[in-house]
Design a protein around this motif. Sequence first.
Motif, PDB file in Angstrom:
ATOM      1  N   MET A  81     -62.798 -19.974  36.986  1.00 23.55           N
ATOM      2  CA  MET A  81     -63.476 -19.835  38.279  1.00 23.55           C
ATOM      3  C   MET A  81     -64.971 -20.139  38.210  1.00 23.55           C
ATOM      4  SD  MET A  81     -61.527 -19.205  40.832  1.00 23.55           S
ATOM      5  CE  MET A  81     -59.932 -19.874  40.459  1.00 23.55           C
ATOM      6  N   THR A  82     -65.610 -19.893  37.042  1.00 24.94           N
ATOM      7  CA  THR A  82     -67.072 -20.075  36.967  1.00 24.94           C
ATOM      8  C   THR A  82     -67.507 -21.316  36.197  1.00 24.94           C
ATOM      9  OG1 THR A  82     -67.229 -18.779  34.930  1.00 24.94           O
ATOM     10  CG2 THR A  82     -67.488 -17.569  37.011  1.00 24.94           C
ATOM     11  N   GLY A  83     -66.627 -21.867  35.353  1.00 24.23           N
ATOM     12  CA  GLY A  83     -67.059 -22.959  34.475  1.00 24.23           C
ATOM     13  C   GLY A  83     -67.940 -22.469  33.338  1.00 24.23           C
ATOM     14  N   ILE A 110     -68.174 -19.285  42.482  1.00 24.53           N
ATOM     15  CA  ILE A 110     -66.894 -19.654  41.878  1.00 24.53           C
ATOM     16  C   ILE A 110     -66.272 -20.887  42.531  1.00 24.53           C
ATOM     17  CG2 ILE A 110     -66.562 -17.266  41.103  1.00 24.53           C
ATOM     18  CD1 ILE A 110     -64.266 -17.060  43.143  1.00 24.53           C
ATOM     19  N   LEU A 111     -65.265 -21.412  41.870  1.00 27.57           N
ATOM     20  CA  LEU A 111     -64.671 -22.712  42.212  1.00 27.57           C
ATOM     21  C   LEU A 111     -64.397 -22.920  43.707  1.00 27.57           C
ATOM     22  CD1 LEU A 111     -63.541 -25.445  41.281  1.00 27.57           C
ATOM     23  CD2 LEU A 111     -61.448 -24.268  40.560  1.00 27.57           C
ATOM     24  N   TYR A 114     -67.650 -23.569  45.570  1.00 25.71           N
ATOM     25  CA  TYR A 114     -68.150 -24.932  45.357  1.00 25.71           C
ATOM     26  C   TYR A 114     -67.347 -25.930  46.195  1.00 25.71           C
ATOM     27  CZ  TYR A 114     -70.806 -23.741  41.030  1.00 25.71           C
ATOM     28  OH  TYR A 114     -71.688 -23.244  40.105  1.00 25.71           O
ATOM     29  N   TRP A 339     -62.601 -27.390  33.884  1.00 27.70           N
ATOM     30  CA  TRP A 339     -61.933 -27.731  35.148  1.00 27.70           C
ATOM     31  C   TRP A 339     -62.899 -27.722  36.324  1.00 27.70           C
ATOM     32  CZ3 TRP A 339     -57.912 -30.437  34.906  1.00 27.70           C
ATOM     33  CH2 TRP A 339     -56.892 -30.204  33.985  1.00 27.70           C
ATOM     34  N   LEU A 340     -63.797 -26.733  36.354  1.00 25.18           N
ATOM     35  CA  LEU A 340     -64.680 -26.625  37.522  1.00 25.18           C
ATOM     36  C   LEU A 340     -65.489 -27.922  37.726  1.00 25.18           C
ATOM     37  CD1 LEU A 340     -66.520 -23.640  38.962  1.00 25.18           C
ATOM     38  CD2 LEU A 340     -67.866 -25.657  38.429  1.00 25.18           C
TER      39      LEU A 340
END
Length: 498
Positions: A81-83, A110-111, A114, A339-340
């Motif tokens: 969620m945060t990278g 969080i994702l 964004y 992933w983020l």
Amino acid sequence: MWFLWLICLLLPNMIAGEDEKPPAQPNIIFILADDLGFNDVGFHGSADIPTPNIDALAYSGIILNRYYVAPICTPSRSALMTGKYPIHTGMQHTVLYAAEPRGLPLEEKILPQYLNELGYASHIAGKWHLGHWKLKYTPLYRGFSSHVGFWSGHQDYNDHTAVENNQWGLDMRNGTEVAYDLHGHYTTDVITDHSVKVIASHNATKGPLFLYVAHAACHSSNPYNPLPVPDNDVIKMAHIPHYKRRKFAAMVSKMDDSVGQIVDQLRKSNMLENSIIIFSSDNGGPAQGFNLNFASNYPLKGVKNTLWEGGVRAAGLMWSPLLKKSQRVSNQTMHIIDWLPTLLEAAGGPAAVANLSKQIDGQSIWRALVQDKASPRLNVLHNIDDIWGSAALSVGDWKLVKGTNYRGSWDGWYGPAGERNPRLYDWQMVARSRAGKALEALKMLPSQADQQRIRAAATVSCPAQSSKGTSCLATAFSAPCLFHIRDDPCEQYNLAKQ
Ligand SMILES: *[C@@H]1O[C@H](CO)[C@@H](O)[C@H](O)[C@H]1NC(C)=O
Ligand SMILES: *[C@@H]1O[C@H](CO)[C@@H](O)[C@H](O)[C@H]1NC(C)=O
Ligand SMILES: *[C@@H]1O[C@H](CO)[C@@H](O)[C@H](O)[C@H]1NC(C)=O
Ligand SMILES: *[C@@H]1O[C@H](CO)[C@@H](O)[C@H](O)[C@H]1NC(C)=O
């Protein structure tokens, strides 16, 4: 004035030039399995648990074969969620317990937040596990428009209660409301139903969709019934001799069916052609009774919540028609923190990630994946647990492991190899599955021969006896161990002395 107005009118056309209209932003469907082991999907070489829908996505997309996650639920989900690495958000030690007054810090963006800024509509189905001691820690307050699922780490799949540290409570929600009416509905089905409903009611004029499908499967449930799954599904796994492994397999198979239903709904809604689908486990599998569960990480070492490859190297894949070079097995190193930025670049182009690198630990692997170029990720910090004194770091092909989380108890090899004869893997099932048919309709499913080749390339095996190196167990408590992961993915030969 009039010419300024004219320029404004012409400018968009001029920028678009001769090119076709810019591609629409992709829908993003992120399916996170809970506690699924490396050897619990068909595409890594097991013929035991039928996962034809997941396998169909794997063979027609990219199998991420050097893909790492955090060793356990909360750290892994916080990283997604945060990278950021869990040590940078205070989430690095074990999980959030249901009654703990603690959560992913609110200052973390969080994702979904964004993606919403890029025009997305974000929804979550299933497990949260990033805090709920105040409402503002829960999904609807952190970027998601809807949530049907649960806030804590695990639950019974039928009564939806969680037993934890002598506490016992109901945990199934629709938004912020307790969903009493879902009592008796199997959790995997509840999650699938909400996912399918979100896709079916998605209106593309309101922007692309981000759907986070966080399954309870195949996490174990409460001690009174650790592996809840309908008998009819267990009977289908009669070929698996160990009874609890058989029940685990049925739980995985139900989740695979869910993946098929989601892909099928994307097809029906004409969204599949413009979607990115990710399937990933959150951490390595709990094997041989760990957490009362029976996953398998064969041939990798260790289990969930250890820093061995079996704890952090996850079954994962990415599927999308946007990937130019798919139908392949990737050795590109990737960590769940990536992933983020990777998805933000897919959603908003390079500008969307231009300024992120100073704020997060993740790196965008998007172009590397699309074009099959070298991954920019060279190092992976698997974790630093300051309370248990364990840590692991990979630099290129080398991995350093320090300490042990269970005083040596889970530092070996666990979980059955199971049936691995490729001729006993049911190839027809892949094409007949819902996902297989949907991908066939897009002409994306490779031939059976290619599927066989891809599957063989995604099968990890341990090298035979090496004269070099020693067992790590002897030194794990006193000195760090060093492994060459490319040559020794099973972490058998400690090369620290050399
Ligand atoms: C959740 O609540 C919404 C709004 O009240 C309702 O439309 C929906 O059917 C509910 N979902 C479930 C799974 O109960
Ligand atoms: C989607 O939203 C647009 C704009 O609000 C609306 O005109 C259209 O009818 C909606 N389509 C569906 C299928 O609901
Ligand atoms: C990936 O790594 C494995 C193990 O080192 C190797 O056998 C295989 O050829 C590599 N594949 C690619 C596509 O580089
Ligand atoms: C990135 O940072 C530069 C320099 O601070 C700024 O001009 C630019 O607007 C930023 N881009 C985005 C997308 O925020």
